[in-house]
Design a protein around this motif. Sequence first.
Motif: not given
Length: 287
Positions: A45-71
């Motif tokens: 889980v920690r390594l997964e967190g490290e990977s997420e912390l390093a992701r570009p802002a645009s990738a995070l935003l698009w993925s989060a937008l998709a998750a919000g729509l999906t929810m």
Amino acid sequence: MATQRNGIDDDRPGTDEDGVSLTAQEASEVDEKRPTSVQVLHETVRLEGESELARPASALLWSALAAGLTMGFSMLARALMFAHFGHTPAGWLLAGIGYSVGFLIVILARQQLFTENTLTAVLPLMTHPRLKTLGRLLRLWGLVLLGNLVGAALFAWGLRHLDGLETATHEALLSIGRHLIDLTSWQVFSRAMIAGWLIATLVWLIPGAETARVTMIVVITSLIGLGGFAHIVSGSAEVLYVVFSGGASFTEFAMRFALPTLAGNVVGGSLIFALISHAQVRGDRSH
């Protein structure tokens, strides 16, 4: 002498005088049947967190937008179950199962959901407490929460203006959202704390779930729906549907639901589950 595998003392027969003699193949089967150690889960889980912390802002935003729509599909599936089966004894149970739809898609599609990051992204900070890591955590939380809420709002607005939505489904959607608004801030916070705790538990268990992953997601997220526990993303879609229908204001959404829910999800996921889980691993390593 006993050896260690995955952080667990290995009393494998053949290495301990009290054990039973096994062939190499049998010993390997014993290792495969052992549950994943808490240290392995923590590091995964920690390594997964490290990977997420390093992701570009645009990738995070698009993925989060998709998750919000999906929810939004959790809200819709729950309302459909209420509309069609609410009069039956199993109606409440089916509605809870319907609530798991959005979570199932988001988690399996690996989209960014804020409540997952209350555990994954926090463990790197707890492991190596640094201001730089804290800054990366706050950046991640801010971007993901923004994307999730925008996605949930778009889904709720689109669903409200969708022609052909059955009256029974519309009424069920309004009933679900109004129930959240009618709660006191403390009730919302308390229910959100439990929801945050359950989502963090789910994230912690998934790496060792293997073939039971889908079942685990359905069981835990259905429990959130059945218990009426508050989730910042799916709950926002439910309350915003009421707002877009004219039954509440954005101020009521923010003050009576969003803020206490956000605080509760963070406390349940980060300050309770993540802290206790991390402390457990630190305690094991100190011996």
